[in-house]
Write an enzyme that holds these catalytic residues in place. Sequence first.
Site, short mmCIF file in Angstrom:
data_model
loop_
_atom_site.label_atom_id
_atom_site.label_comp_id
_atom_site.label_asym_id
_atom_site.label_seq_id
_atom_site.Cartn_x
_atom_site.Cartn_y
_atom_site.Cartn_z
N ASN A 8 0.86 -1.19 0.00
CA ASN A 8 0.00 0.00 0.00
C ASN A 8 0.90 1.24 0.00
O ASN A 8 1.67 1.45 0.94
CB ASN A 8 -0.89 -0.03 1.25
CG ASN A 8 -1.83 1.16 1.32
OD1 ASN A 8 -1.43 2.29 1.04
ND2 ASN A 8 -3.06 0.93 1.71
N HIS A 11 0.88 6.24 1.67
CA HIS A 11 1.64 7.17 2.51
C HIS A 11 2.65 8.00 1.72
O HIS A 11 3.08 9.06 2.18
CB HIS A 11 2.37 6.43 3.62
CG HIS A 11 1.46 6.05 4.75
ND1 HIS A 11 0.49 6.89 5.25
CD2 HIS A 11 1.37 4.93 5.48
CE1 HIS A 11 -0.14 6.30 6.23
NE2 HIS A 11 0.37 5.09 6.40
N HIS A 51 -5.60 3.83 -2.32
CA HIS A 51 -6.93 4.21 -1.83
C HIS A 51 -7.17 5.67 -2.20
O HIS A 51 -6.50 6.55 -1.66
CB HIS A 51 -6.95 4.01 -0.31
CG HIS A 51 -8.27 4.26 0.35
ND1 HIS A 51 -8.45 4.14 1.70
CD2 HIS A 51 -9.47 4.64 -0.15
CE1 HIS A 51 -9.71 4.41 2.01
NE2 HIS A 51 -10.34 4.74 0.90
N ARG A 53 -9.38 8.37 -1.53
CA ARG A 53 -10.43 8.66 -0.56
C ARG A 53 -11.33 9.77 -1.07
O ARG A 53 -10.92 10.59 -1.90
CB ARG A 53 -9.82 9.08 0.78
CG ARG A 53 -8.98 7.99 1.42
CD ARG A 53 -8.48 8.44 2.78
NE ARG A 53 -9.55 8.54 3.74
CZ ARG A 53 -9.74 7.68 4.75
NH1 ARG A 53 -8.90 6.69 4.96
NH2 ARG A 53 -10.75 7.83 5.56
N ARG A 57 -7.26 13.02 0.41
CA ARG A 57 -6.19 13.48 1.31
C ARG A 57 -4.82 12.95 0.93
O ARG A 57 -3.82 13.53 1.32
CB ARG A 57 -6.52 13.12 2.76
CG ARG A 57 -6.36 11.65 3.05
CD ARG A 57 -6.48 11.38 4.52
NE ARG A 57 -7.86 11.59 4.99
CZ ARG A 57 -8.37 10.98 6.05
NH1 ARG A 57 -7.63 10.18 6.76
NH2 ARG A 57 -9.62 11.19 6.41
N GLU A 78 -8.54 0.39 -3.36
CA GLU A 78 -9.32 0.44 -2.13
C GLU A 78 -10.31 1.58 -2.26
O GLU A 78 -9.92 2.69 -2.66
CB GLU A 78 -8.34 0.72 -0.98
CG GLU A 78 -8.63 -0.02 0.27
CD GLU A 78 -7.61 0.32 1.32
OE1 GLU A 78 -7.87 1.22 2.12
OE2 GLU A 78 -6.55 -0.31 1.32
N THR A 109 -8.19 3.75 7.79
CA THR A 109 -9.41 2.95 7.86
C THR A 109 -9.46 2.25 9.22
O THR A 109 -8.60 1.44 9.54
CB THR A 109 -9.40 1.90 6.73
OG1 THR A 109 -9.05 2.56 5.52
CG2 THR A 109 -10.74 1.25 6.58
N GLU A 159 -10.86 -9.28 3.10
CA GLU A 159 -9.59 -8.89 3.72
C GLU A 159 -9.89 -8.73 5.20
O GLU A 159 -10.70 -7.88 5.60
CB GLU A 159 -9.05 -7.59 3.13
CG GLU A 159 -7.73 -7.19 3.79
CD GLU A 159 -7.07 -5.97 3.15
OE1 GLU A 159 -7.19 -5.79 1.92
OE2 GLU A 159 -6.43 -5.21 3.91
N HIS A 198 -3.64 -4.41 7.73
CA HIS A 198 -3.75 -3.28 8.65
C HIS A 198 -2.87 -3.50 9.87
O HIS A 198 -3.07 -4.45 10.63
CB HIS A 198 -5.18 -2.99 9.11
CG HIS A 198 -5.41 -1.51 9.26
ND1 HIS A 198 -4.91 -0.80 10.31
CD2 HIS A 198 -6.02 -0.61 8.45
CE1 HIS A 198 -5.23 0.47 10.15
NE2 HIS A 198 -5.89 0.62 9.04
#
Length: 248
Positions: A8, A11, A51, A53, A57, A78, A109, A159, A198
């Site tokens: 992922n 970041h 992801h 969003r 962001r 995602e 999340t 998941e 996660h």
Amino acid sequence: MPLLLGVNIDHIATLRQARYARMPESPNVEPSPLVAGQDSLAGGADSLTIHVRGDRRHMQDADAFRIRSEIPLPLNFEMGVTDEMIGIALKLKPDFACLVPESRQEITTEGGLDVSAGFDKIRMAVARLQDAGIKVSLFIDPDVAQVRSAAETCAEMIELHTGCFSNATGAAVETELQRLIDAAQAGHAAALQVNAGHGINYQNLTRLWGVPHLAELNIGHSIVSRAMRVGMTVAVREMKDLMASYPG
Ligand code: PXP
């Protein structure tokens, strides 16, 4: 079957947005999620997760389309269960879509989807995505009732949310592990592919080995953090080397 790693890279976009959200035209915009995706491929990633969003962001729509077209890795998109995101997914055509709950206040999340409560909406989203050839995963808490509801939506994958497990200490570790084991067994029995993600890091990873039937782990924060740890010395040295050419 080897356990697959989905990286992922949200970041990377978080860091870029922290500096350049209001200056997207600057020639200095960095770091690049595209390059992070390429570096992940070089490191052996089996897929990438991004992801987009609702509040944009971190990842922007343009990031998603560039990563999709330029990186030859399966893409896991995602997404919140909204018409807007379904519309983007239908254009983006990722290999997989992972439906997640999304609230504006959360930092990341925080919980799994309540599939039982949102069944009709989720079932409809699953069908629309599958009609476009996208395989669907539902991000859920390790709860057998949620697993059964997920199977009823006809999604191909679940998941399992490993956040509580990852943050557990003491006796809670075993309790959380057992929840994951029960949910993974229920998922496998329902012919769902079982993924997890996660909060997984380099320390707690092998604690997950007690969980059967895992196909893929989606990991972001700890890998990006580790990249900073293993890369900082080189980055500083490169800057020092450049500064050495100051004429005085
Ligand atoms: N899976 C899902 C559904 C997520 O929302 C996230 C966080 O964006 C992850 C996996 C990765 O979590 P982490 O960044 O803690 O590794």
